[in-house]
Design a protein around this motif. Structure first.
Motif, PDB file in Angstrom:
ATOM      1  N   LEU A 144       6.893   4.240   3.962  1.00  0.00           N
ATOM      2  CA  LEU A 144       5.853   3.417   3.333  1.00  0.00           C
ATOM      3  C   LEU A 144       5.388   2.292   4.246  1.00  0.00           C
ATOM      4  N   GLY A 145       6.341   1.513   4.807  1.00  0.00           N
ATOM      5  CA  GLY A 145       5.908   0.346   5.566  1.00  0.00           C
ATOM      6  C   GLY A 145       6.915  -0.196   6.543  1.00  0.00           C
ATOM      7  N   GLY A 146       7.874   0.614   6.968  1.00  0.00           N
ATOM      8  CA  GLY A 146       8.973   0.096   7.766  1.00  0.00           C
ATOM      9  C   GLY A 146       8.758   0.082   9.264  1.00  0.00           C
ATOM     10  N   TYR A 147       7.720   0.772   9.775  1.00  0.00           N
ATOM     11  CA  TYR A 147       7.519   0.788  11.231  1.00  0.00           C
ATOM     12  C   TYR A 147       6.020   0.869  11.516  1.00  0.00           C
ATOM     13  N   PHE A 148       5.667   0.826  12.800  1.00  0.00           N
ATOM     14  CA  PHE A 148       4.256   0.692  13.166  1.00  0.00           C
ATOM     15  C   PHE A 148       3.420   1.899  12.737  1.00  0.00           C
ATOM     16  N   GLY A 149       4.047   3.064  12.629  1.00  0.00           N
ATOM     17  CA  GLY A 149       3.301   4.255  12.226  1.00  0.00           C
ATOM     18  C   GLY A 149       3.364   4.536  10.738  1.00  0.00           C
ATOM     19  N   SER A 150       3.794   3.561   9.950  1.00  0.00           N
ATOM     20  CA  SER A 150       3.970   3.770   8.508  1.00  0.00           C
ATOM     21  C   SER A 150       2.634   3.954   7.797  1.00  0.00           C
TER      22      SER A 150
ATOM     23  N   VAL B  49      -8.208  -6.053  -2.960  1.00  0.00           N
ATOM     24  CA  VAL B  49      -8.360  -4.676  -2.494  1.00  0.00           C
ATOM     25  C   VAL B  49      -7.132  -4.240  -1.690  1.00  0.00           C
ATOM     26  N   THR B  50      -6.474  -5.188  -1.004  1.00  0.00           N
ATOM     27  CA  THR B  50      -5.235  -4.858  -0.299  1.00  0.00           C
ATOM     28  C   THR B  50      -4.149  -4.462  -1.296  1.00  0.00           C
ATOM     29  N   LEU B  51      -4.028  -5.226  -2.372  1.00  0.00           N
ATOM     30  CA  LEU B  51      -3.073  -4.863  -3.423  1.00  0.00           C
ATOM     31  C   LEU B  51      -3.379  -3.480  -3.984  1.00  0.00           C
ATOM     32  N   ASP B  52      -4.666  -3.184  -4.169  1.00  0.00           N
ATOM     33  CA  ASP B  52      -5.051  -1.866  -4.691  1.00  0.00           C
ATOM     34  C   ASP B  52      -4.633  -0.753  -3.732  1.00  0.00           C
ATOM     35  N   GLU B  53      -4.782  -0.996  -2.432  1.00  0.00           N
ATOM     36  CA  GLU B  53      -4.411   0.021  -1.451  1.00  0.00           C
ATOM     37  C   GLU B  53      -2.893   0.194  -1.369  1.00  0.00           C
ATOM     38  N   VAL B  54      -2.148  -0.906  -1.501  1.00  0.00           N
ATOM     39  CA  VAL B  54      -0.686  -0.808  -1.548  1.00  0.00           C
ATOM     40  C   VAL B  54      -0.271   0.055  -2.733  1.00  0.00           C
ATOM     41  N   GLN B  55      -0.864  -0.215  -3.891  1.00  0.00           N
ATOM     42  CA  GLN B  55      -0.549   0.575  -5.087  1.00  0.00           C
ATOM     43  C   GLN B  55      -0.904   2.048  -4.865  1.00  0.00           C
ATOM     44  N   LYS B  56      -2.012   2.293  -4.206  1.00  0.00           N
ATOM     45  CA  LYS B  56      -2.443   3.668  -3.932  1.00  0.00           C
ATOM     46  C   LYS B  56      -1.411   4.409  -3.079  1.00  0.00           C
ATOM     47  N   GLU B  57      -0.891   3.738  -2.030  1.00  0.00           N
ATOM     48  CA  GLU B  57       0.093   4.389  -1.163  1.00  0.00           C
ATOM     49  C   GLU B  57       1.408   4.649  -1.896  1.00  0.00           C
TER      50      GLU B  57
END
Length: 423
Positions: free
Chosen positions: A281-287, A329-337
């Motif tokens: 999800l978000g742990g490294y540069f290619g997440s 919109v950032t929160l929306d994209e986090v929720q989407k992922e």
């Protein structure tokens, strides 16, 4: 033969690592010494660790200032003399403090370990907490705090932890001017006697060390009598807040976003599954979060997701800084992922890339004796199995796409996640 730079070098996946077993020595006073004798350079790191963090204080703020004041004067040496002593032998002192514990750490040449131990022993037994040095440290701390409070990221992180645990809990508490100004040197002296002087400790010795160095530790630290503190700890009730927090800051251009929840410690059966899910999800540069919110949308320079396991509790957090108009919109994209991970299995090739990256990162984190000692310390303090790191990569390798989906469904339900936005 000339190297063909058009051809990528061969690679192989890392399946396991050999994690060195520390030597455990019992000092004459019964205190444990953990020895990591690794390295080719004649350098050493000494750590003396106490149960003396925020968790153990009776007066708010006393633990931080007590540990920081240990180099500011003793019965036989002034602050300048202590500093000069370490400077003369090229040693570096780091006094660290967490909610759980306090640590005196000194780096130096192995040949100077006796001189290091001599002064460390003096600090642990004869600290005096002079008024002038305390006022100087307090003023510096207040100034740093005022500067930090102007930073959205600092405020967001501390508000997030307060949201998770409540202001009365050591994990939710942060420095504030009122408590710092109210502190007296007597509060520090009380904490020193309650939690450091003559109290139980653990010692970690790493670098190029052997029987001679072990004997020196026993000579200086193994002769000190220690007894447990009889003080009862204050209540540690967790009082979380559940409503999202939007904290407006006048004139702010950016917003700092924190999304997450309380979670578990390293001993939890879902720990390995969760760290793999988090990496994807978000742990490294290619997440996925980086590809979406940084590369595709261009909202931020960086966004990350992290597990923060501590001694008593743990939490999971996503953090980023974006322009104010992009916050929602950032929160929306986090929720989407997150929803994508809940509804679709991670492709096999993506999962393999992440596992290889995590295996390489772990192997690369064991390059120096001090990095190995950090892992040893964590295993000892958190009561982890002796094979926790020896089998680390194998345990990552067996995590399946189905298990990652289960982690996302169980722990990342959007309406259960705390959200703090400052800016």
């Amino acid at each position: 033969m000339q190297l063909d730079r058009t051809q990528a070098p061969d690679f192989r996946t890392i399946e396991s690592v050999q994690f060195p077993t520390p030597q455990v020595v019992t000092l004459d006073n019964g205190r444990p010494l953990y020895v990591v004798n690794v390295g080719e350079q004649p350098v050493v790191r000494l750590e003396v660790l106490f149960e003396a963090g925020t968790w153990h204080e009776q007066t708010e703020g006393a633990s931080f200032f007590t540990i920081k004041m240990l180099t500011e004067g003793t019965k036989n040496f002034s602050s300048a003399q202590i500093s000069g002593h370490f400077d003369k032998i090229g040693a570096f002192v780091d006094l660290s403090h967490t909610p759980d514990r306090a640590n005196v750490m000194v780096y130096g040449l192995t040949k100077h370990l006796g001189s290091i131990l001599e002064m460390v022993s003096e600090m642990l037994q004869e600290a005096t907490f002079p008024e002038k040095e305390f006022n100087d440290l307090r003023n510096i701390t207040l100034q740093n705090l005022r500067i930090n409070l102007e930073k959205n990221a600092y405020v967001a992180t501390h508000q997030f932890k307060k949201h998770l645990f409540g202001t009365a809990h050591p994990y939710g508490r942060s420095q504030n001017e009122a408590t710092i100004k109210a502190l007296l040197t007597s509060d520090l002296q009380n904490f020193y006697h309650q939690r450091i002087k003559g109290r139980p400790f653990r010692v970690f010795l790493s670098g190029q060390v052997g029987e001679k160095e072990i004997a020196l530790v026993n000579q200086f630290l193994g002769q000190q009598k220690t007894v447990e503190s009889i003080l009862e700890l204050p209540s540690r009730e967790i009082t979380p807040q559940t409503e999202p927090l939007w904290l407006e800051k006048e004139g702010a251009v950016q917003s700092s976003i924190r999304v997450g929840r309380r979670l578990f410690k390293r001993q939890h059966p879902d720990f390995y599954r969760m760290i793999v899910a988090n990496e994807i999800l978000g742990g490294y540069f290619g997440s996925r979060l980086m590809k979406n919110i940084r590369e595709d949308k261009g909202f931020t320079y960086g966004i990350s997701a992290s597990l923060v396991p501590m001694r008593q509790e743990g939490y999971w957090v996503i953090g980023t800084d974006v322009k104010k108009e992009f916050a929602q919109v950032t929160l929306d994209e986090v929720q989407k992922e997150i929803t994508s991970l809940q509804n679709e299995l991670v492709p096999a090739d993506e999962l393999e890339v992440v596992k290889n990256y995590m295996a390489g990162e772990f192997a690369g984190s064991l390059n120096t004796p001090f990095e190995i000692a950090d892992r040893v310390r964590l295993m000892v303090l958190e009561g982890l199995d002796v094979d926790f790191y020896s089998n680390y990569i194998q345990r990552l390798r067996v995590v399946t796409a189905e298990e990652i989906q289960n982690m996302a469904r169980e722990y990342w339900q959007w309406n259960e996640l705390q959200r703090v936005i400052v800016g």
